[in-house]
Enzyme design. Structure first.
Site, PDB file in Angstrom:
ATOM      1  N   GLN A   1      -7.601  -5.252   9.633  1.00 55.56           N
ATOM      2  CA  GLN A   1      -6.582  -4.753  10.369  1.00 55.56           C
ATOM      3  C   GLN A   1      -7.035  -3.580  11.552  1.00 55.56           C
ATOM      4  O   GLN A   1      -6.235  -2.786  11.745  1.00 55.56           O
ATOM      5  CB  GLN A   1      -5.336  -4.491   9.646  1.00 55.56           C
ATOM      6  CG  GLN A   1      -4.892  -5.700   8.889  1.00 55.56           C
ATOM      7  CD  GLN A   1      -3.461  -5.236   8.351  1.00 55.56           C
ATOM      8  OE1 GLN A   1      -2.362  -5.002   9.051  1.00 55.56           O
ATOM      9  NE2 GLN A   1      -3.566  -4.986   7.138  1.00 55.56           N
TER      10      GLN A   1
ATOM     11  N   ARG B   1       1.950 -11.087  10.111  1.00 51.68           N
ATOM     12  CA  ARG B   1       3.546 -10.454  10.520  1.00 51.68           C
ATOM     13  C   ARG B   1       4.470 -11.318  10.144  1.00 51.68           C
ATOM     14  O   ARG B   1       5.597 -11.159   9.718  1.00 51.68           O
ATOM     15  CB  ARG B   1       3.685 -10.040  12.067  1.00 51.68           C
ATOM     16  CG  ARG B   1       2.767  -9.175  12.542  1.00 51.68           C
ATOM     17  CD  ARG B   1       2.380  -7.868  11.875  1.00 51.68           C
ATOM     18  NE  ARG B   1       1.458  -7.960  10.979  1.00 51.68           N
ATOM     19  CZ  ARG B   1       1.033  -7.050  10.022  1.00 51.68           C
ATOM     20  NH1 ARG B   1       2.046  -6.264   9.791  1.00 51.68           N
ATOM     21  NH2 ARG B   1      -0.018  -7.270   9.359  1.00 51.68           N
TER      22      ARG B   1
ATOM     23  N   LYS C   1       0.582  -1.169  -0.034  1.00 47.44           N
ATOM     24  CA  LYS C   1       0.103   0.023  -0.067  1.00 47.44           C
ATOM     25  C   LYS C   1       0.906   1.243   0.079  1.00 47.44           C
ATOM     26  O   LYS C   1       0.491   2.346  -0.560  1.00 47.44           O
ATOM     27  CB  LYS C   1      -1.006  -0.083   1.144  1.00 47.44           C
ATOM     28  CG  LYS C   1      -0.344  -0.154   2.586  1.00 47.44           C
ATOM     29  CD  LYS C   1      -1.314   0.198   3.860  1.00 47.44           C
ATOM     30  CE  LYS C   1      -0.717  -0.047   4.933  1.00 47.44           C
ATOM     31  NZ  LYS C   1       0.266   1.166   5.481  1.00 47.44           N
ATOM     32  N   THR C   2       1.915   1.213   0.618  1.00 50.61           N
ATOM     33  CA  THR C   2       3.085   2.543   0.661  1.00 50.61           C
ATOM     34  C   THR C   2       3.488   2.642  -0.790  1.00 50.61           C
ATOM     35  O   THR C   2       3.458   3.817  -1.161  1.00 50.61           O
ATOM     36  CB  THR C   2       4.089   2.200   1.944  1.00 50.61           C
ATOM     37  OG1 THR C   2       3.474   1.949   2.923  1.00 50.61           O
ATOM     38  CG2 THR C   2       4.706   3.540   1.842  1.00 50.61           C
TER      39      THR C   2
ATOM     40  N   ASP D   1      -3.678   7.388   4.680  1.00 56.94           N
ATOM     41  CA  ASP D   1      -3.215   5.836   5.045  1.00 56.94           C
ATOM     42  C   ASP D   1      -3.773   5.442   6.149  1.00 56.94           C
ATOM     43  O   ASP D   1      -4.278   6.136   7.193  1.00 56.94           O
ATOM     44  CB  ASP D   1      -1.730   5.982   5.103  1.00 56.94           C
ATOM     45  CG  ASP D   1      -1.148   4.604   5.138  1.00 56.94           C
ATOM     46  OD1 ASP D   1      -1.808   3.613   4.729  1.00 56.94           O
ATOM     47  OD2 ASP D   1       0.106   4.290   5.776  1.00 56.94           O
ATOM     48  N   GLU D   2      -3.710   4.109   6.280  1.00 57.72           N
ATOM     49  CA  GLU D   2      -4.531   3.337   7.468  1.00 57.72           C
ATOM     50  C   GLU D   2      -5.895   4.117   7.802  1.00 57.72           C
ATOM     51  O   GLU D   2      -6.137   4.201   8.999  1.00 57.72           O
ATOM     52  CB  GLU D   2      -3.516   3.530   8.836  1.00 57.72           C
ATOM     53  CG  GLU D   2      -2.126   3.012   8.437  1.00 57.72           C
ATOM     54  CD  GLU D   2      -2.162   1.212   8.483  1.00 57.72           C
ATOM     55  OE1 GLU D   2      -3.314   0.789   8.669  1.00 57.72           O
ATOM     56  OE2 GLU D   2      -0.946   0.931   8.407  1.00 57.72           O
TER      57      GLU D   2
END
Length: 673
Positions: A246, A605, A29-30, A215-216
């Site tokens: 998330q 993770r 996503k970044t 973002d997020e």
């Protein structure tokens, strides 16, 4: 663009309307956000000064800015905003302070400052109510995040206790105004109220920010959602990136429902799903997908990977919590010796910090180096708190919390009774302590000798503030610590001369960081003044207390909440038991969905291997109880699990495993001789 997959390219190129990018864990996503910024600047000719990207941590904002810097020449990024929500709010309020009735150079209270003020207000009301301070602090934060002012909080109060809290909220707001200070939540609340009440100011910022990237997005609360909505409502020129699976911060106001709300507020919303994962093996992703499918979804998605199927997920049952942490430690040593892995390749995740205590003892016994995420922050050191308090006073002499911290650092022989008298007079006159000192009436409340000491400090502070704005600020700041003989004070209050020296070096490091901030944008359109530099430093303190980085070879220990956004080759998740994960309070509140999302975050993770452990018995309040394995273990794909420690014993396997570990250890010793 050639480095992006088709869905990522689609997300980058779409600028014809509002866009929601549903970005699964590890889906890049970044890259989408940073390349979209580059695309807007280079391909669409949008000036960088009209683009803003916001996220939740300074670390994420820094990484984003660095990646944009590698894609676009620095000259083309002038004026680009890449910041946290709170930094964006601070930027807006710095420019528009007069509209909200604040003077330039206002202070930002951290949690401890706010707690101290609330404790004083509680004790004034009822001497035995000091233990409520944590409750009222959280309540006020929730009210501010819901955009409630004191009057609204009072009208919505459900009982006598909430009515009392609402009245204290009113007093708290009045004191903050008197101190020319804001708390952390005000950095979002006040810009929203400002935009609602001043359409001309909102119009100015809409012209300033013509394309917004967030973002997020699943972590936004009500006030953050409203801030975004106000900024983008006229053009609908925005991209938000998020993952409802998330969303794990409901306890601090995050609302995954904000993703759903977008569809009703912006009917032309386009949705692009990023489902290819670049981090984990297919087996790990299958487990994550199978688990999270038990939650209801408005947007369905399934992560997939081209990194191979991978090893089975291991579930290890141990006798008790002692055996659990010992097994984790021996597994790490075993893998390191046999496979030559580094300690930093391993992370141990857990639901609550209390689970780390026993693990720390065992790792120390096995001489395994480790780091607990969220260790001592640079800003939490006493010498830095002292220095920051002096800096806060230099840009805002009305900051009473900073005044109280430094008035006797170093000692000026100003006793608590004198400070109590000054405080009472300042409250009576509804003004800050420093202003009260300049009034004639102070003489009738404070003894002549004590008043003379206080006024000497006030005069020195005033002269220093004037010099700060008239001269090169860095030498003035350095002179502050010389004037107060701070190094001598550290030598008197440190265990060794070396410790005092190190603490003074920390202070100079802080000053150097201010100098770097001033020099980095010197001569550009983004040039900042000393007040802005210090304010950003204060905000960095608030946002980065859990973000210190350590690149040395250590096992990472961290809570599942703290693990979000990180990845590790080999992951252990401890305590897979009912009432631990899922947590007891979530079971009682029937809030299993967020606990399941937390487990999903933990699973995703892991890049190569995932091991989950639980104890058959655990001590609770001094008694040994039999535990119930977590329901989440039953929700994983059973064909992909390898269960250990459930009574099956194979002496031959144990012997061969022991021989392999001994051989690896022997080889390791020979290599080092």
């Amino acid at each position: 663009m050639s480095e992006l997959n088709p869905r990522q390219r689609e997300a980058v190129r779409y600028i014809d309307g509002p866009l929601l990018v549903l970005a699964g864990a590890g889906s890049g996503k970044t890259s989408v956000i940073t390349r979209k910024i580059a695309y807007l600047i280079e391909q669409k000719g949008m000036p960088a000064r009209h683009i803003a990207a916001v996220t939740f941590t300074n670390k994420a904002a820094r990484e984003m800015k660095e990646r944009v810097g590698r894609l676009v020449h620095r000259s083309q990024t002038r004026g680009l905003i890449v910041s946290t929500f709170h930094n964006l709010g601070l930027t807006i309020l710095r420019d528009e302070h007069d509209h909200i009735g604040y003077h330039p150079g206002f202070s930002i209270f951290d949690a401890e400052d706010a707690k101290a003020l609330l404790r004083d207000l509680l004790l004034q009301q009822a001497p035995d109510s000091g233990d409520e301070v944590a409750d009222i602090q959280m309540t006020l934060s929730n009210w501010k995040n819901a955009l409630w002012l004191p009057q609204q909080a009072l009208s919505h109060a459900r009982d006598e206790r909430e009515q009392r809290f609402a009245l204290i909220y009113q007093q708290y707001a009045e004191y903050l105004k008197a101190y020319n200070a804001l708390d952390f939540d005000d950095l979002i609340l006040l810009p929203v109220l400002l935009f609602r009440n001043h359409p001309d100011v909102l119009d100015k910022w809409r012209r300033r920010i013509r394309y917004l990237l967030v973002d997020e997005y699943q972590d936004t609360n009500i006030s953050q959602y409203e801030l975004v909505k106000l900024l983008v409502a006229d053009r609908s020129a925005f991209t938000v990136v998020g993952d409802d699976d998330q969303s794990i911060y409901a306890w601090r106001g995050a609302r995954p429902e904000n993703l759903n709300q977008l569809k009703s507020d912006f009917p032309s919303l386009k949705i692009v799903k990023l489902e290819q994962n670049y981090r984990s093996t297919s087996r790990i992703l299958k487990a994550a997908n199978t688990l999270i499918a038990n939650n209801p979804h408005l947007f369905e998605k399934a992560l997939w990977s081209e990194l191979g199927y991978g090893d089975p997920l291991r579930i290890i049952r141990t006798r008790n919590e002692e055996a659990e942490v010992e097994r984790v430690a021996t597994e790490i040593i075993d893998a390191k010796l046999k496979r030559g892995l580094a300690f930093q390749d391993f992370a141990v995740l857990y639901r609550g910090n209390h689970q780390a205590r026993l693990l720390e003892v065992k790792l120390q016994a096995f001489r395994i180096p480790y780091r607990i995420s969220g260790g001592t922050s640079f800003f939490s050191r006493n010498e830095i708190k002292d220095a920051m308090a002096y800096l806060r006073l230099l840009i805002n002499p009305d900051d009473d919390v900073a005044f109280f911290r430094v008035i006797n650092v170093p000692r000026r022989e100003i006793g608590p009774k004198t400070l109590e008298q000054l405080s009472a007079y300042a409250r009576l006159r509804n003004m800050s302590l420093i202003r009260a000192l300049s009034e004639m009436g102070a003489q009738s409340h404070i003894t002549e000798r004590a008043l003379a000491k206080l006024q000497r400090f006030a005069d020195w502070l005033q002269r220093t503030c004037e010099r700060l704005h008239q001269e090169d600020p860095i030498p003035v700041i350095k002179q502050v610590f010389t004037d107060i003989e701070y190094e001598e004070w550290l030598h008197q209050n440190s265990n060794t001369p070396a410790q005092a020296q190190k603490r003074m070096q920390n202070v100079w490091l802080l000053v150097d960081s201010i100098q770097s901030m001033l020099e980095s944008d010197k001569g550009t359109a983004d040039e900042i003044d000393i007040e802005t530099a210090i304010s950003r430093l204060i905000l960095r303190d608030l946002l980065e207390q859990q973000e210190e980085e350590d690149d040395s070879d250590k096992v990472q220990l961290l809570t599942l909440h703290a693990s979000k956004g990180l990845e590790f080759p080999h992951v252990f998740i401890m305590g897979l038991e009912e009432e631990i994960l899922p947590h007891r309070s979530s079971i009682e509140e029937n809030n299993i969905e967020e606990e399941r999302r937390l487990m999903y975050v933990g699973i995703t993770r892991a890049r190569q291997t995932l091991t989950m452990t639980y104890a058959a018995h655990r001590k609770q309040y001094g008694e040994k109880i039999e535990t119930i394995p977590s329901r989440f273990l039953d929700e994983l794909p059973q064909d992909d699990l390898q269960w250990e420690g459930q009574g099956e014993k194979d002496p031959e396997i144990n012997r061969s495993k022991g021989k392999a570990t001994f051989s690896a250890l022997l080889g390791d010793l020979q290599d080092n001789t």
